[in-house]
Design a protein around this motif. Structure first.
Motif, PDB file in Angstrom:
ATOM      1  N   THR A  17       0.832  -1.197   0.000  1.00  0.00           N
ATOM      2  CA  THR A  17       0.000   0.000   0.000  1.00  0.00           C
ATOM      3  C   THR A  17       0.873   1.256   0.000  1.00  0.00           C
ATOM      4  O   THR A  17       0.604   2.214  -0.718  1.00  0.00           O
ATOM      5  CB  THR A  17      -0.927   0.007   1.227  1.00  0.00           C
ATOM      6  OG1 THR A  17      -1.692  -1.194   1.238  1.00  0.00           O
ATOM      7  CG2 THR A  17      -1.854   1.201   1.209  1.00  0.00           C
ATOM      8  N   PHE A  18       1.930   1.234   0.803  1.00  0.00           N
ATOM      9  CA  PHE A  18       2.841   2.382   0.883  1.00  0.00           C
ATOM     10  C   PHE A  18       3.512   2.638  -0.462  1.00  0.00           C
ATOM     11  O   PHE A  18       3.581   3.773  -0.935  1.00  0.00           O
ATOM     12  CB  PHE A  18       3.886   2.131   1.971  1.00  0.00           C
ATOM     13  CG  PHE A  18       4.976   3.158   2.005  1.00  0.00           C
ATOM     14  CD1 PHE A  18       4.728   4.417   2.524  1.00  0.00           C
ATOM     15  CD2 PHE A  18       6.238   2.867   1.531  1.00  0.00           C
ATOM     16  CE1 PHE A  18       5.724   5.365   2.567  1.00  0.00           C
ATOM     17  CE2 PHE A  18       7.238   3.805   1.563  1.00  0.00           C
ATOM     18  CZ  PHE A  18       6.981   5.066   2.090  1.00  0.00           C
ATOM     19  N   ILE A  19       3.994   1.582  -1.097  1.00  0.00           N
ATOM     20  CA  ILE A  19       4.694   1.720  -2.377  1.00  0.00           C
ATOM     21  C   ILE A  19       3.737   2.154  -3.481  1.00  0.00           C
ATOM     22  O   ILE A  19       4.095   2.911  -4.375  1.00  0.00           O
ATOM     23  CB  ILE A  19       5.385   0.388  -2.748  1.00  0.00           C
ATOM     24  CG1 ILE A  19       6.524   0.111  -1.786  1.00  0.00           C
ATOM     25  CG2 ILE A  19       5.898   0.398  -4.171  1.00  0.00           C
ATOM     26  CD1 ILE A  19       7.619   1.146  -1.794  1.00  0.00           C
ATOM     27  N   ALA A  20       2.493   1.696  -3.418  1.00  0.00           N
ATOM     28  CA  ALA A  20       1.538   2.001  -4.477  1.00  0.00           C
ATOM     29  C   ALA A  20       0.978   3.417  -4.393  1.00  0.00           C
ATOM     30  O   ALA A  20       0.341   3.869  -5.330  1.00  0.00           O
ATOM     31  CB  ALA A  20       0.396   0.990  -4.437  1.00  0.00           C
ATOM     32  N   ARG A  21       1.221   4.109  -3.285  1.00  0.00           N
ATOM     33  CA  ARG A  21       0.730   5.478  -3.173  1.00  0.00           C
ATOM     34  C   ARG A  21       1.378   6.356  -4.219  1.00  0.00           C
ATOM     35  O   ARG A  21       2.519   6.175  -4.600  1.00  0.00           O
ATOM     36  CB  ARG A  21       1.014   6.038  -1.778  1.00  0.00           C
ATOM     37  CG  ARG A  21       0.020   5.486  -0.794  1.00  0.00           C
ATOM     38  CD  ARG A  21       0.234   5.740   0.634  1.00  0.00           C
ATOM     39  NE  ARG A  21       0.553   7.006   1.171  1.00  0.00           N
ATOM     40  CZ  ARG A  21       1.159   7.161   2.351  1.00  0.00           C
ATOM     41  NH1 ARG A  21       1.545   6.179   3.057  1.00  0.00           N
ATOM     42  NH2 ARG A  21       1.391   8.308   2.859  1.00  0.00           N
ATOM     43  N   GLY A  22       0.652   7.330  -4.671  1.00  0.00           N
ATOM     44  CA  GLY A  22       1.128   8.213  -5.739  1.00  0.00           C
ATOM     45  C   GLY A  22       2.368   8.991  -5.363  1.00  0.00           C
ATOM     46  O   GLY A  22       3.266   9.174  -6.178  1.00  0.00           O
ATOM     47  N   ASN A  23       2.473   9.438  -4.126  1.00  0.00           N
ATOM     48  CA  ASN A  23       3.612  10.255  -3.726  1.00  0.00           C
ATOM     49  C   ASN A  23       4.925   9.497  -3.825  1.00  0.00           C
ATOM     50  O   ASN A  23       5.941  10.053  -4.239  1.00  0.00           O
ATOM     51  CB  ASN A  23       3.420  10.776  -2.306  1.00  0.00           C
ATOM     52  CG  ASN A  23       2.259  11.741  -2.206  1.00  0.00           C
ATOM     53  OD1 ASN A  23       1.833  12.308  -3.202  1.00  0.00           O
ATOM     54  ND2 ASN A  23       1.751  11.926  -1.004  1.00  0.00           N
ATOM     55  N   VAL A  24       4.925   8.250  -3.427  1.00  0.00           N
ATOM     56  CA  VAL A  24       6.154   7.456  -3.466  1.00  0.00           C
ATOM     57  C   VAL A  24       6.579   7.221  -4.908  1.00  0.00           C
ATOM     58  O   VAL A  24       7.752   7.343  -5.258  1.00  0.00           O
ATOM     59  CB  VAL A  24       5.970   6.119  -2.719  1.00  0.00           C
ATOM     60  CG1 VAL A  24       7.181   5.234  -2.866  1.00  0.00           C
ATOM     61  CG2 VAL A  24       5.676   6.373  -1.253  1.00  0.00           C
ATOM     62  N   MET A  25       5.624   6.915  -5.761  1.00  0.00           N
ATOM     63  CA  MET A  25       5.953   6.691  -7.172  1.00  0.00           C
ATOM     64  C   MET A  25       6.441   7.983  -7.827  1.00  0.00           C
ATOM     65  O   MET A  25       7.391   7.970  -8.603  1.00  0.00           O
ATOM     66  CB  MET A  25       4.734   6.132  -7.918  1.00  0.00           C
ATOM     67  CG  MET A  25       4.280   4.784  -7.412  1.00  0.00           C
ATOM     68  SD  MET A  25       5.582   3.539  -7.401  1.00  0.00           S
ATOM     69  CE  MET A  25       5.729   3.237  -9.140  1.00  0.00           C
ATOM     70  N   ASP A  26       5.802   9.095  -7.502  1.00  0.00           N
ATOM     71  CA  ASP A  26       6.239  10.381  -8.036  1.00  0.00           C
ATOM     72  C   ASP A  26       7.663  10.697  -7.593  1.00  0.00           C
ATOM     73  O   ASP A  26       8.471  11.203  -8.374  1.00  0.00           O
ATOM     74  CB  ASP A  26       5.303  11.508  -7.590  1.00  0.00           C
ATOM     75  CG  ASP A  26       3.930  11.394  -8.218  1.00  0.00           C
ATOM     76  OD1 ASP A  26       3.788  10.661  -9.221  1.00  0.00           O
ATOM     77  OD2 ASP A  26       2.996  12.043  -7.705  1.00  0.00           O
ATOM     78  N   LEU A  27       7.959  10.408  -6.332  1.00  0.00           N
ATOM     79  CA  LEU A  27       9.298  10.648  -5.815  1.00  0.00           C
ATOM     80  C   LEU A  27      10.320   9.782  -6.541  1.00  0.00           C
ATOM     81  O   LEU A  27      11.395  10.260  -6.920  1.00  0.00           O
ATOM     82  CB  LEU A  27       9.346  10.379  -4.315  1.00  0.00           C
ATOM     83  CG  LEU A  27      10.705  10.546  -3.650  1.00  0.00           C
ATOM     84  CD1 LEU A  27      11.171  11.988  -3.764  1.00  0.00           C
ATOM     85  CD2 LEU A  27      10.635  10.130  -2.195  1.00  0.00           C
ATOM     86  N   ALA A  28      10.001   8.518  -6.764  1.00  0.00           N
ATOM     87  CA  ALA A  28      10.921   7.618  -7.458  1.00  0.00           C
ATOM     88  C   ALA A  28      11.193   8.108  -8.885  1.00  0.00           C
ATOM     89  O   ALA A  28      12.338   8.144  -9.339  1.00  0.00           O
ATOM     90  CB  ALA A  28      10.361   6.200  -7.477  1.00  0.00           C
ATOM     91  N   VAL A  29      10.140   8.503  -9.572  1.00  0.00           N
ATOM     92  CA  VAL A  29      10.302   9.020 -10.932  1.00  0.00           C
ATOM     93  C   VAL A  29      11.137  10.290 -10.906  1.00  0.00           C
ATOM     94  O   VAL A  29      12.033  10.493 -11.736  1.00  0.00           O
ATOM     95  CB  VAL A  29       8.928   9.272 -11.586  1.00  0.00           C
ATOM     96  CG1 VAL A  29       9.060  10.054 -12.881  1.00  0.00           C
ATOM     97  CG2 VAL A  29       8.224   7.955 -11.843  1.00  0.00           C
ATOM     98  N   GLY A  30      10.881  11.163  -9.936  1.00  0.00           N
ATOM     99  CA  GLY A  30      11.646  12.406  -9.814  1.00  0.00           C
ATOM    100  C   GLY A  30      13.122  12.161  -9.584  1.00  0.00           C
ATOM    101  O   GLY A  30      13.975  12.844 -10.164  1.00  0.00           O
ATOM    102  N   VAL A  31      13.440  11.195  -8.742  1.00  0.00           N
ATOM    103  CA  VAL A  31      14.851  10.888  -8.469  1.00  0.00           C
ATOM    104  C   VAL A  31      15.535  10.349  -9.723  1.00  0.00           C
ATOM    105  O   VAL A  31      16.659  10.748 -10.056  1.00  0.00           O
ATOM    106  CB  VAL A  31      14.967   9.883  -7.299  1.00  0.00           C
ATOM    107  CG1 VAL A  31      16.370   9.328  -7.180  1.00  0.00           C
ATOM    108  CG2 VAL A  31      14.556  10.554  -6.004  1.00  0.00           C
TER     109      VAL A  31
END
Length: 125
Positions: free
Chosen positions: A7-21
């Protein structure tokens, strides 16, 4: 615990952060190439040297590589300027928050209260 992690990984913020990095790392490589391969030779023409990263001054046995520092400052300024432009463009494209639009138009309760006040004013005249 595994479900919570999913659930934590699937949240939009985490994915956005990963893409940003990932995009940031790729962009940093492009900017470093821009600075070292294009901008530094242009600056080097005026200073009489082609590679700024080799600029060094020594005091005793200490060597100060101020050319490498200048390269990193140029990299930072370019990246910061591009990020500023990107944030400015995203802010222009993204719609305003619901809270901001709600403040602009009165709520149903406020409309009803306004109508009640108007009716009371008419009755007292």
């Amino acid at each position: 615990m595994l479900n919570e992690f999913k659930t934590f990984i699937a949240r939009g913020n985490v994915m956005d952060l990963a893409v940003g990095v990932i995009i940031g790392a790729a962009f940093t490589a492009i900017v470093k190439s821009l600075v070292s391969d294009l901008i530094n030779p242009l600056i080097g023409i005026f200073l009489g040297r082609i590679d700024l990263s080799n600029l060094v001054f020594s005091i005793g046995s200490a060597h100060f590589r101020y050319g490498a520092f200048l390269n990193e400052v140029i990299n930072f300024l370019i990246i910061a300027f591009v990020v500023f432009l990107m944030v400015k463009a995203v802010n222009r494209v993204m719609p305003k928050k619901k809270e901001e639009t709600a403040e602009e138009s009165p709520s149903k309760e406020e409309e009803y209260l306004g109508q009640i006040v108007e009716l009371l004013k008419k009755q007292t005249k």
